[in-house]
Motif scaffolding. Sequence first.
Motif, PDB file in Angstrom:
ATOM      1  N   GLN A   1      56.611  25.528  64.106  1.00 34.72           N
ATOM      2  CA  GLN A   1      57.548  24.972  65.081  1.00 34.72           C
ATOM      3  C   GLN A   1      57.547  23.463  64.939  1.00 34.72           C
ATOM      4  O   GLN A   1      56.524  22.860  64.620  1.00 34.72           O
ATOM      5  CB  GLN A   1      57.097  25.309  66.514  1.00 34.72           C
TER       6      GLN A   1
ATOM      7  N   ASP B   1      54.454  21.206  65.366  1.00 38.99           N
ATOM      8  CA  ASP B   1      53.630  21.418  66.552  1.00 38.99           C
ATOM      9  C   ASP B   1      52.334  22.105  66.117  1.00 38.99           C
ATOM     10  O   ASP B   1      52.358  23.238  65.623  1.00 38.99           O
ATOM     11  CB  ASP B   1      54.404  22.299  67.544  1.00 38.99           C
ATOM     12  N   ARG B   2      51.226  21.400  66.305  1.00 39.07           N
ATOM     13  CA  ARG B   2      49.956  21.896  65.787  1.00 39.07           C
ATOM     14  C   ARG B   2      49.103  22.598  66.844  1.00 39.07           C
ATOM     15  O   ARG B   2      48.018  23.095  66.528  1.00 39.07           O
ATOM     16  CB  ARG B   2      49.145  20.734  65.196  1.00 39.07           C
ATOM     17  N   GLU B   3      49.601  22.614  68.084  1.00 39.38           N
ATOM     18  CA  GLU B   3      48.736  23.085  69.168  1.00 39.38           C
ATOM     19  C   GLU B   3      48.253  24.519  68.967  1.00 39.38           C
ATOM     20  O   GLU B   3      47.089  24.822  69.181  1.00 39.38           O
ATOM     21  CB  GLU B   3      49.462  22.953  70.507  1.00 39.38           C
ATOM     22  N   TRP B   4      49.141  25.397  68.534  1.00 40.33           N
ATOM     23  CA  TRP B   4      48.750  26.808  68.442  1.00 40.33           C
ATOM     24  C   TRP B   4      48.598  27.263  66.995  1.00 40.33           C
ATOM     25  O   TRP B   4      48.527  28.455  66.718  1.00 40.33           O
ATOM     26  CB  TRP B   4      49.794  27.692  69.154  1.00 40.33           C
ATOM     27  N   LEU B   5      48.566  26.303  66.108  1.00 40.56           N
ATOM     28  CA  LEU B   5      48.482  26.673  64.705  1.00 40.56           C
ATOM     29  C   LEU B   5      47.056  26.992  64.289  1.00 40.56           C
ATOM     30  O   LEU B   5      46.106  26.390  64.778  1.00 40.56           O
ATOM     31  CB  LEU B   5      48.974  25.512  63.828  1.00 40.56           C
ATOM     32  N   ASP B   6      46.926  27.912  63.356  1.00 38.10           N
ATOM     33  CA  ASP B   6      45.635  28.124  62.699  1.00 38.10           C
ATOM     34  C   ASP B   6      45.540  27.142  61.545  1.00 38.10           C
ATOM     35  O   ASP B   6      46.524  26.931  60.821  1.00 38.10           O
ATOM     36  CB  ASP B   6      45.553  29.547  62.139  1.00 38.10           C
TER      37      ASP B   6
ATOM     38  N   ASP C   1      45.888  15.644  64.778  1.00 34.64           N
ATOM     39  CA  ASP C   1      47.276  16.101  64.874  1.00 34.64           C
ATOM     40  C   ASP C   1      48.210  15.385  63.905  1.00 34.64           C
ATOM     41  O   ASP C   1      49.370  15.140  64.219  1.00 34.64           O
ATOM     42  CB  ASP C   1      47.818  15.928  66.308  1.00 34.64           C
TER      43      ASP C   1
END
Lengths: 322, 254
Positions: free
Chosen positions: B18, B27-32, B89
């Motif tokens: 995303q 968007d790195r918040e929910w990335l593995d 990030d």
Amino acid sequence: MKLIACTEGHSSKIEAFSLEMIAAARSLAQAGDEVVAFFAGRDTEGASASFGAADRLIVARATKSDVIPAETYALLLRDVITAESPGLVLVPYSANGLDVAADIAARTGWPLVSYVNEIKRHGESLTIVAQMYGGKILAECEVQLPAILMINPGAFAEAPPGAITAVSVQTIDADPALTSGKVKMVAIDVPDYADVDLTTAERIVCVGRGIGDEASIDLARNLATMLGAEIAGSRPVVDNGWLPKLRQVGKSGQKVKPKLYLALGVSGAPEHLEGMSQADLIIAVNTDPKAPIFNVAHYGATCDLFDLVANLSDRLRAGSGR
Amino acid sequence: MNILVVLRMIPDSAGELQLAEDGRSIDREWLDFQLNDFDDHALEEAILLKEAGGAKVTAVAVGEGANRVLQMAAARGADEVVALQSEEDAMISSREIAASIAAMARAKSADLVLCGVQSSEDVFGQLAPYVGALLDWPHVSGTNRIVANGAVLRVTQERGAGVAVTYELATPAVLGVQTASKAPRYVSGSKLREASKTPIGRATPESSGFERSAEIITLRLPVQGGSGENLGGNAETVADRLVSILAAKGLARN
């Protein structure tokens, strides 16, 4: 401004993407600009006979080696850059270009953009569309000239091949640089294509990472047999040792152009697409609806590939009366 | 031989990516985050060289989850592990970290720097040639076999279409690894637990030293699907359609 288009060839073969680099440079040249093709290798006659779309050709002629190590190529190119003071250097995204582009960028301090698909020039700056994350994201970049771009093969149509006038060809002796270079070529291994030559196959079933394991390849192999197709794999499949190297499709494998290309569980990284996107009919099966393979597929399906292989095999088996 | 191997943690691009609100990053918040595949092979090649002829292997990791991957590197045989501090990030640009890796190579008197041939974030160029040029050491990328005989390396490079070229070069050198000579090894849970006690060194980044670079103005998702026809997700329906399509084009069988 001068624009340098880097070209390549070895084993008496000029790489087709060389003409794409010249076309890319040509498309960016403005009135009064000059497109200079640079070639390093043994087949200087081939270069002279092909690169007529450039205004000038500088050939670094090697008599002792068919392959120019990237480091030597970069050294020769640096001398040309120093002499010509170009505003832009275009390097193909190839095994050689991968090393050359960043080497030149580091030594000149010039900016570099890799994986370039599109370029627009605005005087002394460029806006560029480049690929990131295996083609899942496109980055629009801005860069001030002078700069270096590493361009994806296939991003530009080839310039028309033709001879360049002898007066426009400048020849440099590449042998001293090859002799003193730190990286020496000691062997070139060209495979025996007798067992399988994917480049001539009319039908290919290609399995990607989604196939899961080596045993499952048999299912795809059986389907391939029913279709009269060759089995092939993407890079992860070959790296895992599940298929031999000669069955790899992509940038570092074979570039194929079959009538049918059935991709099972292939995500479609740019390196893979480079090897197969010219197929007449591409059918892709991948559960990820955003897989880049769908960008080149004529037909796409998001079902489980094993369910599809089973269903398709049943129908083909029934159809053949077996 | 002193080997420095670089391990970059990158977003798992097999999943959905995303765009972040600024439009210039993902968007790195929910990335593995996972170890760059090619760097995994570079680590394996380093360990294979150590096993074949003796070497000290220093693994340096950069990015989200560096500590975890360094423990894995220690479990696989790295002698020293170092985390290179990076901006949170932010994408790992090889152009930005090349000076730091070159400085570490000098500080550790490295004979050989290994890294993956590329990473999916390398939009401004690849690491091995940057580091090689900054150090003025010979460099070769796309390697799938490295054999060391004292200070002389024999390196095989993939050139496409199954063609392989073998080069000879002397250390110190920088190599971009495409594939290790053997697949990356499995590490057991017990080895990982043991390696979790390995002290992790810290390194601060050097300035890249480049005065000018390209700039990302915006990121966007490619137009999906191209002009192709979506056959849907039902395997039976898809199979029926494909049989019709193949038959219509004379491709159903020999």
